[in-house]
Scaffold this active site. Structure first.
Site, PDB file in Angstrom:
ATOM      1  N   GLU A 144       0.824  -1.212   0.000  1.00 49.16           N
ATOM      2  CA  GLU A 144       0.000   0.000   0.000  1.00 49.16           C
ATOM      3  C   GLU A 144       0.859   1.263   0.000  1.00 49.16           C
ATOM      4  O   GLU A 144       0.564   2.236  -0.686  1.00 49.16           O
ATOM      5  CB  GLU A 144      -0.940   0.022   1.216  1.00 49.16           C
ATOM      6  CG  GLU A 144      -1.932  -1.122   1.261  1.00 49.16           C
ATOM      7  CD  GLU A 144      -3.025  -1.033   0.187  1.00 49.16           C
ATOM      8  OE1 GLU A 144      -3.082  -0.028  -0.542  1.00 49.16           O
ATOM      9  OE2 GLU A 144      -3.803  -1.997   0.083  1.00 49.16           O
TER      10      GLU A 144
ATOM     11  N   ARG B 248       0.592   3.759  -3.165  1.00 49.70           N
ATOM     12  CA  ARG B 248      -0.044   5.051  -2.868  1.00 49.70           C
ATOM     13  C   ARG B 248       0.992   6.156  -2.678  1.00 49.70           C
ATOM     14  O   ARG B 248       0.919   7.191  -3.321  1.00 49.70           O
ATOM     15  CB  ARG B 248      -0.919   4.944  -1.611  1.00 49.70           C
ATOM     16  CG  ARG B 248      -2.027   3.922  -1.762  1.00 49.70           C
ATOM     17  CD  ARG B 248      -3.035   4.017  -0.636  1.00 49.70           C
ATOM     18  NE  ARG B 248      -3.811   2.785  -0.557  1.00 49.70           N
ATOM     19  CZ  ARG B 248      -5.081   2.695  -0.193  1.00 49.70           C
ATOM     20  NH1 ARG B 248      -5.748   3.766   0.129  1.00 49.70           N
ATOM     21  NH2 ARG B 248      -5.693   1.531  -0.119  1.00 49.70           N
TER      22      ARG B 248
ATOM     23  N   ASP C  32      -4.690  -9.541  -9.040  1.00 50.26           N
ATOM     24  CA  ASP C  32      -4.933  -8.513 -10.063  1.00 50.26           C
ATOM     25  C   ASP C  32      -3.711  -7.715 -10.544  1.00 50.26           C
ATOM     26  O   ASP C  32      -3.304  -7.790 -11.706  1.00 50.26           O
ATOM     27  CB  ASP C  32      -6.049  -7.559  -9.596  1.00 50.26           C
ATOM     28  CG  ASP C  32      -5.901  -7.061  -8.155  1.00 50.26           C
ATOM     29  OD1 ASP C  32      -4.871  -7.339  -7.525  1.00 50.26           O
ATOM     30  OD2 ASP C  32      -6.814  -6.371  -7.672  1.00 50.26           O
TER      31      ASP C  32
ATOM     32  N   GLU D 277     -11.981   0.481 -10.534  1.00 53.59           N
ATOM     33  CA  GLU D 277     -11.559  -0.351 -11.670  1.00 53.59           C
ATOM     34  C   GLU D 277     -12.490  -0.274 -12.885  1.00 53.59           C
ATOM     35  O   GLU D 277     -12.035  -0.265 -14.029  1.00 53.59           O
ATOM     36  CB  GLU D 277     -11.372  -1.808 -11.223  1.00 53.59           C
ATOM     37  CG  GLU D 277     -10.127  -2.044 -10.373  1.00 53.59           C
ATOM     38  CD  GLU D 277     -10.225  -1.580  -8.931  1.00 53.59           C
ATOM     39  OE1 GLU D 277     -11.332  -1.158  -8.513  1.00 53.59           O
ATOM     40  OE2 GLU D 277      -9.199  -1.624  -8.220  1.00 53.59           O
TER      41      GLU D 277
ATOM     42  N   THR E 154      -0.838   1.245 -10.395  1.00 55.21           N
ATOM     43  CA  THR E 154      -2.135   0.657 -10.057  1.00 55.21           C
ATOM     44  C   THR E 154      -2.961   1.562  -9.156  1.00 55.21           C
ATOM     45  O   THR E 154      -4.136   1.302  -8.915  1.00 55.21           O
ATOM     46  CB  THR E 154      -1.965  -0.754  -9.433  1.00 55.21           C
ATOM     47  OG1 THR E 154      -3.226  -1.415  -9.433  1.00 55.21           O
ATOM     48  CG2 THR E 154      -1.433  -0.667  -8.009  1.00 55.21           C
TER      49      THR E 154
END
Ligand code: DMJ
Length: 456
Positions: free
Chosen positions: A116, A120, A243, A361, A445
């Site tokens: 994360e 991020r 994913d 998404e 992502t």
């Protein structure tokens, strides 16, 4: 005709008609939609600033803040800063950048989730540095990258889940392909910026270690022990936990032109097509299968899986991308927001996975499909998604997650990716293509644009 088939047909027709209600839609003036997204972005941003400034996330019902760890990392502010620039809030972006540069420090005795923090914070810092040339953001990015590096010191080279930002101590050996394979874009960018290959090499070795453990069917499962290299369960699919591993193989190849990444992507893509594809009355789906036998275990698709239509479009498989996005909209339109998991054999929400977490998404895929095809149908989909977000998720100070899309009960949570991904992709879907050139940038992502071209 059996009753269930008839019901499926009625639902399908209803959903299909709501997606294609007007061939005149292409003539719609798109600018007001882009403006509405900007207005709603500002609404949620102001809520964060008023009630959660200096902290990680806004709690949009109690008007309070939430921090992930004992000390805040300014999660929403850092995650949103490039979105502020892209949406044209230049002064607000500059003020936020100044705050980050003068307040954010990583020398903290906290154990953080590396995946994360990478997607991020590191992704955002690199991206914002590339957009502004502010050297202080570069320094923060390199400092953070160095603090994350110890995660790769495992017996297999695959990363640990957590790392203490001060001591470098790592923990968490049970993990998954997404948390192993979602570093190459950020770490590769660091290597390009610093000239030090170590970041790229570590991220690539992790990908190779994972790839080498694929099954004979060329699939990975969704849980693995990174110390022993043993799989912990057999589920293979395109949703959470797997994913972004696939996403980064393709985008990594785009960004770094590395044929090994291309080979890994193509190997998996072939296996996904062969073993996960399900065709039924409602269209094309990809199910959840046993990674060694290919046997379908669950006919489920979900909010996270919806990214795949976008990656397919980006990779040039327009036919599958279009059909998959259409399936995604069936899932969305049944209730007006998508659930975490959807049973596509019955067209119903999966009990226990009925929440909507403000996920991006499906909008992300609409954005790529629009960019690749120029077909206004995808902007029309975006308008429907945006209208539903406003209808069901808006609060007086921000946007909230939904506990169950069948009841629309709100949760006191607004993840940072709502601003930086969901609203960014919706804005870009309606805005001029000149805002971002996909030949020069690849989105990580978390929707942070990272420069792939050497042009300024
Ligand atoms: C984001 O943090 C990223 O897009 C990640 O890859 C998946 N989960 C969320 C959004 O749903």
């Amino acid at each position: 005709m059996r009753l269930r088939t008839l019901i499926l047909l009625i639902i399908f027709c209803k959903v299909f008609l709501s997606c294609t209600k007007s061939s005149d839609w292409a003539k719609t003036d798109i600018q007001p939609l882009a403006d509405r997204v900007r207005t709603e972005f500002l609404h949620a941003w102001q809520g964060y600033k008023t009630y959660a400034w200096g902290h990680d996330d806004l709690k949009p019902l109690s008007k309070d803040y939430h921090d992930w760890y004992a000390e805040p990392l300014l999660m929403t502010a850092v995650d949103a800063v490039d979105a502020l620039y892209l949406l044209g809030f230049q002064e607000e972006a500059d003020r936020t950048r100044e705050y980050i540069a003068t307040h954010l420090r990583f020398d903290k005795d906290i154990s953080v989730k590396a995946f994360e923090i990478n997607i991020r914070l590191l992704g955002a810092l690199i991206s914002s540095y590339q957009l502004t040339n502010d050297r202080r953001l570069y320094d923060l990015a390199v400092d953070l990258g160095n603090r994350l590096l110890p995660i790769f010191n495992s017996p297999t080279g695959m990363p640990y889940v957590n790392v203490n930002l001060k001591t470098g101590e790592c923990s968490g050996k049970s993990t998954n392909p997404a948390e192993i394979g979602t570093y190459i874009l950020e770490f590769g960018s660091l290597s390009k910026l610093t000239g030090d290959p170590v970041y790229y090499e570590k991220a690539k070795s992790a990908l190779q270690a994972l790839f080498s453990r694929r099954s004979k069917l060329d699939l990975v499962a969704d849980a693995i022990d990174i110390e022993t290299g043993k799989w912990l369960n057999p589920n293979s699919h395109l949703g959470g936990c797997i994913d972004s591993y696939y996403e980064y193989l393709y985008k990594g190849w785009l960004a770094f032109d590395d044929p090994d990444l291309k080979h890994m992507w193509e190997t998996h893509l072939q296996a996904i097509r062969k073993h996960l594809t399900v065709e039924n009355e409602s269209g094309l789906w990809y199910g959840r299968v046993h990674f060694e036998t290919g046997v379908l275990r669950e006919p489920y698709w979900g909010g996270l899986d919806a990214f795949f239509a976008g990656v397919l479009a980006l990779s040039g498989d327009m036919e599958s991308a279009r059909r998959l996005q259409h399936s995604g909209m069936i899932m969305w339109n049944i209730h007006g927001l998508e659930p975490e998991l959807f049973d596509f054999s019955k067209l119903i929400v999966v009990d226990g996975a009925a929440a909507y977490h403000l996920r991006p998404e499906i909008s992300e895929s609409a954005f790529y499909l629009y960019r690749m095809t120029g077909d206004a149908l995808y902007q029309q989909m975006g308008e429907k998604i945006f209208d539903d977000l406003v209808t069901y998720c808006r609060t007086d100070v921000g946007y909230s997650h939904i506990a169950d899309v069948r009841t629309m009960e709100k949760l006191d949570q607004m993840e940072s990716f709502f601003l930086t991904e969901t609203l960014k992709y919706l804005y870009l879907l309606f805005a001029s293509k000149e805002v971002i050139d996909l030949n020069k940038y690849v989105f990580n992502t978390e929707a942070h644009p990272l420069r792939i071209s050497s042009e300024p």
